[in-house]
Design a protein around this motif. Structure first.
Motif, PDB file in Angstrom:
ATOM      1  N   VAL A 186       0.306  -4.474   9.874  1.00 51.98           N
ATOM      2  CA  VAL A 186      -0.444  -4.499   8.615  1.00 51.98           C
ATOM      3  C   VAL A 186       0.397  -3.826   7.536  1.00 51.98           C
ATOM      4  O   VAL A 186       1.024  -2.789   7.789  1.00 51.98           O
ATOM      5  N   VAL A 187       0.396  -4.409   6.342  1.00 45.25           N
ATOM      6  CA  VAL A 187       0.959  -3.760   5.159  1.00 45.25           C
ATOM      7  C   VAL A 187      -0.162  -3.681   4.127  1.00 45.25           C
ATOM      8  O   VAL A 187      -0.762  -4.696   3.775  1.00 45.25           O
ATOM      9  N   ILE A 188      -0.448  -2.449   3.673  1.00 45.17           N
ATOM     10  CA  ILE A 188      -1.556  -2.208   2.758  1.00 45.17           C
ATOM     11  C   ILE A 188      -1.018  -1.850   1.377  1.00 45.17           C
ATOM     12  O   ILE A 188      -0.203  -0.926   1.232  1.00 45.17           O
ATOM     13  N   PHE A 189      -1.473  -2.589   0.366  1.00 46.57           N
ATOM     14  CA  PHE A 189      -1.187  -2.286  -1.036  1.00 46.57           C
ATOM     15  C   PHE A 189      -2.492  -1.912  -1.732  1.00 46.57           C
ATOM     16  O   PHE A 189      -3.554  -2.419  -1.366  1.00 46.57           O
ATOM     17  N   ASN A 190      -2.436  -1.099  -2.773  1.00 50.59           N
ATOM     18  CA  ASN A 190      -3.536  -1.091  -3.718  1.00 50.59           C
ATOM     19  C   ASN A 190      -3.168  -2.027  -4.865  1.00 50.59           C
ATOM     20  O   ASN A 190      -2.118  -2.682  -4.846  1.00 50.59           O
ATOM     21  N   GLN A 191      -4.019  -2.134  -5.869  1.00 51.49           N
ATOM     22  CA  GLN A 191      -3.776  -3.101  -6.945  1.00 51.49           C
ATOM     23  C   GLN A 191      -2.462  -2.835  -7.670  1.00 51.49           C
ATOM     24  O   GLN A 191      -1.715  -3.761  -7.998  1.00 51.49           O
ATOM     25  N   VAL A 192      -2.172  -1.556  -7.917  1.00 54.33           N
ATOM     26  CA  VAL A 192      -0.955  -1.197  -8.651  1.00 54.33           C
ATOM     27  C   VAL A 192       0.282  -1.543  -7.827  1.00 54.33           C
ATOM     28  O   VAL A 192       1.252  -2.128  -8.323  1.00 54.33           O
ATOM     29  N   GLY A 193       0.273  -1.174  -6.551  1.00 55.32           N
ATOM     30  CA  GLY A 193       1.412  -1.451  -5.696  1.00 55.32           C
ATOM     31  C   GLY A 193       1.645  -2.933  -5.471  1.00 55.32           C
ATOM     32  O   GLY A 193       2.789  -3.392  -5.398  1.00 55.32           O
ATOM     33  N   PHE A 194       0.554  -3.692  -5.377  1.00 54.32           N
ATOM     34  CA  PHE A 194       0.683  -5.140  -5.184  1.00 54.32           C
ATOM     35  C   PHE A 194       1.343  -5.779  -6.404  1.00 54.32           C
ATOM     36  O   PHE A 194       2.270  -6.590  -6.285  1.00 54.32           O
ATOM     37  N   ARG A 195       0.890  -5.372  -7.587  1.00 49.87           N
ATOM     38  CA  ARG A 195       1.460  -5.942  -8.822  1.00 49.87           C
ATOM     39  C   ARG A 195       2.912  -5.517  -9.001  1.00 49.87           C
ATOM     40  O   ARG A 195       3.747  -6.302  -9.458  1.00 49.87           O
ATOM     41  N   ALA A 196       3.232  -4.284  -8.609  1.00 48.80           N
ATOM     42  CA  ALA A 196       4.614  -3.816  -8.716  1.00 48.80           C
ATOM     43  C   ALA A 196       5.535  -4.614  -7.803  1.00 48.80           C
ATOM     44  O   ALA A 196       6.710  -4.824  -8.123  1.00 48.80           O
ATOM     45  N   THR A 197       5.013  -5.078  -6.679  1.00 49.20           N
ATOM     46  CA  THR A 197       5.822  -5.817  -5.712  1.00 49.20           C
ATOM     47  C   THR A 197       5.982  -7.277  -6.090  1.00 49.20           C
ATOM     48  O   THR A 197       7.084  -7.848  -6.022  1.00 49.20           O
ATOM     49  N   PHE A 198       4.873  -7.906  -6.492  1.00 46.65           N
ATOM     50  CA  PHE A 198       4.875  -9.360  -6.681  1.00 46.65           C
ATOM     51  C   PHE A 198       4.822  -9.801  -8.144  1.00 46.65           C
ATOM     52  O   PHE A 198       5.071 -10.971  -8.439  1.00 46.65           O
ATOM     53  N   GLY A 199       4.484  -8.899  -9.035  1.00 45.54           N
ATOM     54  CA  GLY A 199       4.410  -9.256 -10.447  1.00 45.54           C
ATOM     55  C   GLY A 199       3.178 -10.053 -10.812  1.00 45.54           C
ATOM     56  O   GLY A 199       3.107 -10.616 -11.909  1.00 45.54           O
ATOM     57  N   HIS A 200       2.204 -10.106  -9.922  1.00 38.26           N
ATOM     58  CA  HIS A 200       0.950 -10.826 -10.189  1.00 38.26           C
ATOM     59  C   HIS A 200      -0.135 -10.244  -9.301  1.00 38.26           C
ATOM     60  O   HIS A 200       0.105  -9.310  -8.513  1.00 38.26           O
ATOM     61  N   ASP A 201      -1.353 -10.800  -9.396  1.00 33.16           N
ATOM     62  CA  ASP A 201      -2.493 -10.303  -8.627  1.00 33.16           C
ATOM     63  C   ASP A 201      -3.027 -11.344  -7.648  1.00 33.16           C
ATOM     64  O   ASP A 201      -4.140 -11.180  -7.122  1.00 33.16           O
TER      65      ASP A 201
END
Length: 312
Positions: A186-201
């Motif tokens: 499992v890899v867990i992101f919060n909203q900020v970390g997800f956007r920082a990684t992928f540039g979208h939501d």
């Protein structure tokens, strides 16, 4: 089956403020009681409270403060028999400011010293089970009795049945981090970390990234909106609960711990995700970094009460 938590433990110094000041600004803050915390230590305490068999590893100095942190973990049912010590490194402290329903965390930099795992610790880690950690800690892992280190060490543990769960929080992941994440359970992101990684939501748009790196499940938490996950080729959603927020500190740690606990108990992933979301929602109604500590029965009872209140 034990779950290893490798990460930070610290004294959390709490303050509240009416606003967050800008550069060259001044304002007053109010001091709150100091707590034992640290993100991964919080998760370990929550996991133990749920009834899990919990092992914790961090790197601390030889000070009275470190002894206090270790004793507190033991009092909360967390084993520290594999704790690493190194004289001369800084004290482990966080400064936490509660402002307008959110929190700002400032962590004292402790350096990037290698965390050298002795043979007995490597032997324990080379048993089937789960490992909950962060990229910051994974980059520092070395085996004392071999050349294994960092991503290669994680790959070795995976071959022995130790499944990694990464909490990426707000930092997300970059290209250089992929060797560590590959093959994770499992890899867990919060909203900020997800956007920082992928540039979208768009969680579904991350499916190719997940598949290319052999990650079994990808989770994005969304505070009051709950959580969503890519589990193979399906998207799972666990709605949040409408609550009066007291303190959001430790909510993400509670979520991760409860998710790991559910998986360790053999729950299907959808059930574990729903349980973790409820545990995190309950946590923010209580003050302190370990407000999520509760038995599984208490979390289930709280979730049932919230459902009944919503139906009424």
């Amino acid at each position: 089956m034990s779950v290893f938590f490798i990460g930070d433990v610290a004294v959390d110094e709490y303050y509240t403020a009416d606003r967050w000041p800008g550069i060259a600004d001044k304002d007053f803050i109010r001091e709150l009681p100091t707590e034992c915390g640290g993100s991964i230590a919080n998760a370990a305490v929550v996991h133990a409270g749920l009834g899990g068999v919990t092992e914790f590893i961090s790197l601390l100095n030889e000070s009275p403060l470190s002894e206090r942190l270790i004793a507190d973990l033991a009092e909360n049912g967390v084993s520290t028999r594999h704790m690493l010590r190194q004289p001369g490194i800084p004290e482990s402290r966080n400064l936490i400011f509660l402002v307008e329903g959110e929190h700002v965390v400032l962590t004292v930099e402790m350096g990037r010293q290698p965390m050298v795992l002795p043979p007995e610790t490597m032997a324990a880690l080379r048993q089937p089970g789960l490992l909950y950690t962060t990229l910051y800690r994974a980059r520092r892992l070395h085996a004392a009795d071999s050349v294994l280190r960092q991503a290669a060490l994680l790959a070795d543990l995976r071959q022995h049945g130790r499944r990694a769960v990464f909490d990426l929080d707000v930092g997300g992941a970059a290209e250089a981090d992929l060797p560590y994440l590959q093959g994770a359970e499992v890899v867990i992101f919060n909203q900020v970390g997800f956007r920082a990684t992928f540039g979208h939501d768009d969680l579904e748009a991350a499916a190719d990234w997940q598949l290319a790196n052999g990650i079994a499940r990808l989770v994005r938490t969304a505070a009051a909106d709950g959580a969503a996950a890519l589990d193979g080729d399906r998207i799972l959603r666990a709605p949040g609960h409408k609550v009066d927020v007291v303190d959001v500190t430790g909510a993400g740690d509670t979520f991760g711990a409860a998710l790991v606990w559910g998986l360790g108990r053999g729950r299907d992933f959808g059930s574990a995700l729903t349980f973790a979301t409820a545990a995190a929602s309950r946590a923010v109604t209580r003050h302190g970094p370990r407000g999520g500590r509760a038995s599984a029965e208490e979390v289930d009872a709280w979730r049932q009460a919230m459902s009944q209140a919503g139906a009424g």
